[in-house]
Design a protein around this motif. Structure first.
Motif, PDB file in Angstrom:
ATOM      1  N   VAL A  13       0.839  -1.201   0.000  1.00 27.52           N
ATOM      2  CA  VAL A  13       0.000   0.000   0.000  1.00 27.52           C
ATOM      3  C   VAL A  13       0.872   1.248   0.000  1.00 27.52           C
ATOM      4  O   VAL A  13       0.631   2.202  -0.745  1.00 27.52           O
ATOM      5  N   ASP A  20       2.561   1.565  -3.424  1.00 27.51           N
ATOM      6  CA  ASP A  20       1.624   2.002  -4.465  1.00 27.51           C
ATOM      7  C   ASP A  20       1.210   3.454  -4.284  1.00 27.51           C
ATOM      8  O   ASP A  20       0.965   4.168  -5.268  1.00 27.51           O
ATOM      9  N   THR A  21       1.115   3.906  -3.039  1.00 28.09           N
ATOM     10  CA  THR A  21       0.777   5.308  -2.777  1.00 28.09           C
ATOM     11  C   THR A  21       1.885   6.221  -3.288  1.00 28.09           C
ATOM     12  O   THR A  21       1.622   7.247  -3.935  1.00 28.09           O
ATOM     13  N   HIS A  70       4.055   5.417  -5.601  1.00 32.19           N
ATOM     14  CA  HIS A  70       4.038   5.276  -7.063  1.00 32.19           C
ATOM     15  C   HIS A  70       2.980   6.193  -7.674  1.00 32.19           C
ATOM     16  O   HIS A  70       3.219   6.847  -8.698  1.00 32.19           O
ATOM     17  N   PHE A  71       1.794   6.248  -7.056  1.00 25.79           N
ATOM     18  CA  PHE A  71       0.713   7.096  -7.560  1.00 25.79           C
ATOM     19  C   PHE A  71       1.153   8.556  -7.625  1.00 25.79           C
ATOM     20  O   PHE A  71       1.015   9.221  -8.655  1.00 25.79           O
ATOM     21  N   LEU A  92      -2.546  -0.572  -9.239  1.00 29.86           N
ATOM     22  CA  LEU A  92      -2.121   0.021  -7.975  1.00 29.86           C
ATOM     23  C   LEU A  92      -3.213  -0.099  -6.912  1.00 29.86           C
ATOM     24  O   LEU A  92      -4.403  -0.054  -7.218  1.00 29.86           O
ATOM     25  N   PRO A 133      -3.230   1.974  -3.706  1.00 26.46           N
ATOM     26  CA  PRO A 133      -2.686   2.935  -2.737  1.00 26.46           C
ATOM     27  C   PRO A 133      -3.620   3.123  -1.547  1.00 26.46           C
ATOM     28  O   PRO A 133      -4.751   2.647  -1.539  1.00 26.46           O
ATOM     29  N   SER A 134      -3.134   3.850  -0.554  1.00 26.03           N
ATOM     30  CA  SER A 134      -3.929   4.154   0.635  1.00 26.03           C
ATOM     31  C   SER A 134      -5.121   5.017   0.258  1.00 26.03           C
ATOM     32  O   SER A 134      -4.956   6.062  -0.379  1.00 26.03           O
ATOM     33  N   THR A 178      -5.018   9.239  -0.825  1.00 26.83           N
ATOM     34  CA  THR A 178      -5.261   9.574  -2.225  1.00 26.83           C
ATOM     35  C   THR A 178      -6.663  10.162  -2.372  1.00 26.83           C
ATOM     36  O   THR A 178      -7.550   9.875  -1.560  1.00 26.83           O
TER      37      THR A 178
END
Length: 424
Positions: free
Chosen positions: A4, A7-8, A10-11, A103, A105-106, A110
């Motif tokens: 998570v 991915d956050t 990465h976003f 992804l 993410p959190s 986000t």
């Protein structure tokens, strides 16, 4: 938790990189009369959001424009209806089907918006990558929604590549009275930002334009381009007003959901004199939500209701043309809306019976001489309508109705859309 967090990061890394990675596109001259169209739904998907962007793609060549469409990935053929729509795509249509992001993410860190902020990012990345590879950017970006993650994607592309933005409200965003738009904690600030940035903003009804203009304090660059009907699929022949037999045939065609709740209409039918009620046959064509299934199931024990979840387009047209009235349920939340089916109804030649509340629907009924209106709960008026006492004028308004319809065809409205793009 590590995934998570990864991915956050990465976003946000991808998001920050949009204007940096594609900074060179700012100096790329635009290709005139080429547009990127961001549309959540395209064939073979079948729903109410397909027809408007499909018509723009269909008539783009006639108006000397080339559209590249970015839309959601869809699996399957969409059945008979999906194949029918897919055949309407012009040869060589440029459609980019965007697959969902992988992804995760959190959700706390986000943005939470209608649709998915991850979808918006994927679209923006692919569109900007295409500009970079071709070393040529379009002269305008158009986004139609819902879902409104496509507005956000268009905003990012517009800012990164310095391209004018046009947004098209098929339905309202944060002002939407219906549950098919899910307003998250960040939608309002995104709508305010995009409403201010867009070069031009399109609405489907005058009252929607007025409401949004007052809400977001903007008066310039706003216009109405209606939904419409497809001339190639309908013949505007004069319809006989004579009733066939003793049966009173009423038809509703389309999805039944909360915005088109028939409960009040069914209750009024139950209050009619028995000699009228027993003559009434109601046919429902199309799918319905689970809530409406419960409503219909209850009333079908008391009223003659016939259900067709799925029929061919030709059969649907035949059923619509052979009934006495086509039903529209004008609920209070529909005040600023014109359902797309109204135009198909009008082109069928069968009079419309709109039941409920005044608004954009009744404006069309009166202006186009499309049928009759019965206020909610007015059983006396409903009785008069069903006995055919209200519709004698209909047979004398054929030319007026056709004139109204010609201006509401998909082809006519598409020309208005491309005229707008020419001005941008």
């Amino acid at each position: 938790m590590l995934k998570v967090l990864k991915d956050t990061i990465h976003f946000y890394y991808s998001l920050i990189g949009l204007p940096i990675t594609f900074f060179s596109t700012r100096k790329t001259p635009p290709k005139l009369q080429q547009a990127f169209l961001l549309a959540p739904y395209m064939p073979p998907r079948v729903n109410g959001g397909v027809y408007r962007p499909l018509s723009w793609l269909k008539y783009s060549g006639d108006n000397n424009w080339q559209l590249t469409v970015f839309t959601k990935h869809v699996s399957g053929s969409g059945g008979e209806a999906g194949k029918h729509l897919f055949k309407q795509l012009p040869d060589g249509a440029l459609i980019r089907y965007i697959k969902p992001s992988l992804l995760e993410p959190s959700w706390r860190l986000t943005p939470k918006v209608d649709g998915s902020i991850l979808t918006a990012l994927e679209i923006a990345k692919q569109a900007l990558r295409e500009i970079d590879l071709n070393e040529q950017k379009p002269s305008v970006i158009v986004a139609t929604g819902p879902s409104f993650d496509f507005f956000i994607a268009a905003y990012w592309i517009s800012k990164a590549a310095d391209i004018p933005l046009v947004i098209d409200y098929r339905d309202e965003w944060t002002q939407n009275p219906f549950p098919f738009v899910t307003v998250g904690r960040d939608d309002r600030k995104w709508e305010q930002r995009i409403f201010k940035h867009a070069r031009n903003i399109i609405f489907t009804t005058p009252s929607m334009l007025e409401h949004q203009a007052n809400r977001f304090k903007r008066k310039n660059g706003l216009c109405v381009i209606y939904n419409g009907w497809e001339e190639s699929e309908v013949s505007l022949e004069k319809r006989s007003s004579e009733r066939d037999g003793d049966e009173i045939k009423l038809v509703y065609a389309g999805v039944l959901a909360e915005h088109s709740n028939p409960k009040s209409f069914f209750n009024s039918i139950l209050k009619l004199p028995q000699e009228i009620k027993k003559r009434i046959k109601i046919t429902l064509l199309g799918d319905m939500s689970s809530d409406m299934e419960n409503v219909v199931s209850h009333f079908s024990k008391l009223i003659n209701i016939q259900l067709f979840a799925s029929v061919s387009r030709n059969k649907a047209i035949n059923i619509m043309s052979e009934c006495d009235y086509l039903l529209l349920f004008a609920t209070p939340n529909m005040k600023r809306y014109i359902p797309g089916k109204l135009f198909d109804y009008a082109s069928s030649g069968t009079p419309i019976l709109a039941y409920g509340h005044e608004g954009e629907i009744t404006n069309c009924i009166y202006e186009g001489k499309l049928g009759v209106f019965c206020p909610e709960g007015n059983c006396k008026k409903l009785t008069s309508i069903l006995l055919n006492n209200e519709i004698n004028y209909f047979k004398d308004c054929h030319e007026l109705r056709n004139k109204w319809l010609k201006n509401k065809s998909r082809k006519y409205q598409a020309k208005a859309f491309f005229d707008l793009l020419n001005s941008v």
